[in-house]
Design a protein around this motif. Structure first.
Motif, short mmCIF file in Angstrom:
data_model
loop_
_atom_site.label_atom_id
_atom_site.label_comp_id
_atom_site.label_asym_id
_atom_site.label_seq_id
_atom_site.Cartn_x
_atom_site.Cartn_y
_atom_site.Cartn_z
N HIS A 148 0.92 -1.09 -0.23
CA HIS A 148 0.17 -0.14 -0.31
C HIS A 148 1.27 1.17 -0.33
N ASP A 149 0.13 2.17 -0.83
CA ASP A 149 0.84 3.77 -0.83
C ASP A 149 1.14 4.31 1.13
N SER A 150 1.78 4.73 0.95
CA SER A 150 1.62 5.29 3.18
C SER A 150 1.11 6.41 3.13
N LEU A 151 1.27 7.31 1.29
CA LEU A 151 0.33 8.86 2.03
C LEU A 151 -1.61 8.48 1.51
N THR A 152 -2.33 7.00 0.93
CA THR A 152 -3.15 7.51 0.08
C THR A 152 -4.04 6.22 0.39
N GLY A 153 -3.17 5.08 1.39
CA GLY A 153 -3.56 3.83 1.24
C GLY A 153 -3.91 2.92 0.04
N LEU A 154 -3.94 2.91 -0.95
CA LEU A 154 -4.41 2.41 -1.88
C LEU A 154 -2.99 1.28 -2.62
N TYR A 155 -3.31 0.85 -2.97
CA TYR A 155 -2.44 -0.47 -2.93
C TYR A 155 -1.56 0.04 -4.41
N ASN A 156 -0.01 0.12 -4.39
CA ASN A 156 0.41 0.44 -5.13
C ASN A 156 1.09 -0.22 -6.46
N MET A 157 1.99 0.49 -7.32
CA MET A 157 1.70 -0.36 -8.14
C MET A 157 3.06 -2.16 -8.07
N ARG A 158 3.53 -1.70 -7.57
CA ARG A 158 4.75 -3.20 -8.00
C ARG A 158 3.40 -4.37 -6.92
N TRP A 159 1.89 -3.69 -6.82
CA TRP A 159 1.63 -5.12 -5.92
C TRP A 159 0.81 -5.44 -7.11
N ALA A 160 0.06 -4.34 -8.11
CA ALA A 160 -0.44 -4.40 -8.87
C ALA A 160 0.24 -5.25 -10.27
#
Length: 166
Positions: A148-160
Motif C-alpha cells: 500500500h501507498d503510505s499516503l493514500t492507503g491504496l494498493y501501489n504499482m508493485r502490488w499490481a
C-alpha cells in the motif's frame, strides 16, 4: 537467580514431566521468576494443556510413559503456532540432545541441573519469544508498506505488477 522484569509477568510456562518431584521443583523455579506456571504429568496431558493454557514456553521431559518428549515436540511443531521448547532430561546422551535440537527443541538441559542456570535459560527463552513476536509484527508492517501507498492507503504499482505476473 531471580529475574525481575515486567516482560515476564504476562508469560506462561508449562512443565511436562511424569516425575512429580522434578515437575514441582521446576514449577517453583518458574514461579520465583513471577511467571504463571502449570504442570502436566504425561505427554498426552501436556498436549491438551498446551491447547488450553497456551504457554509461551514448554519445559519438557524426554522419557515419559505414554508419549515421550520427542513425540510431543513433533506434534507441537506440526502446528502453526510457535511455542518455545526446552528439554529437561536425565538422559545426557549426546545423540539424543542433538536429535531433540534438530527436531525443533530450542534448548536442552540435563538433570540434575542448577536452579540458577534453569532460571537463566527460562529468562532467555521468554525474551526470545518477545523478540520473535516483535519480528513477526515488523514483517507484517513491512508487508503492508510493500502493498500500500503510505499516503493514500491504496494498493501501489508493485502490488499490481505482482498480481498481473501471477
Amino acid at each position: 537467580m531471580e529475574v525481575s522484569s515486567n516482560s515476564l509477568q504476562d508469560k506462561k510456562v508449562l512443565v511436562v514431566d511424569d516425575d512429580n518431584t522434578a515437575a514441582t521443583m521446576i514449577q517453583k523455579i518458574v514461579a520465583r521468576q513471577g511467571v504463571e506456571c502449570e504442570v502436566a504429568f504425561n505427554g498426552t496431558e501436556g498436549l491438551s494443556k498446551i491447547d488450553s493454557f497456551q504457554p509461551h514456553l514448554v519445559i519438557l521431559d524426554q522419557q515419559m510413559d505414554d508419549l515421550n518428549g520427542l513425540e510431543v515436540l513433533r506434534e507441537l511443531r506440526s502446528q502453526n503456532n510457535y511455542v518455545a521448547v526446552v528439554f529437561a532430561s536425565g538422559n545426557s546422551d549426546h545423540e539424543l540432545i542433538v536429535d531433540c535440537l534438530r527436531q525443533g527443541a530450542d534448548d536442552f538441559i540435563t538433570k540434575p541441573f542448577n536452579a540458577e542456570e534453569l532460571a537463566a535459560r527460562i529468562y532467555v527463552r521468554l525474551r526470545l519469544v518477545d523478540l520473535h513476536k516483535e519480528l513477526a509484527e515488523a514483517n507484517q508492517a513491512l508487508l503492508q508498506l510493500a502493498k500500500h501507498d503510505s499516503l493514500t492507503g491504496l494498493y501501489n504499482m508493485r502490488w499490481a505488477y505482482d498480481k498481473v505476473q501471477q
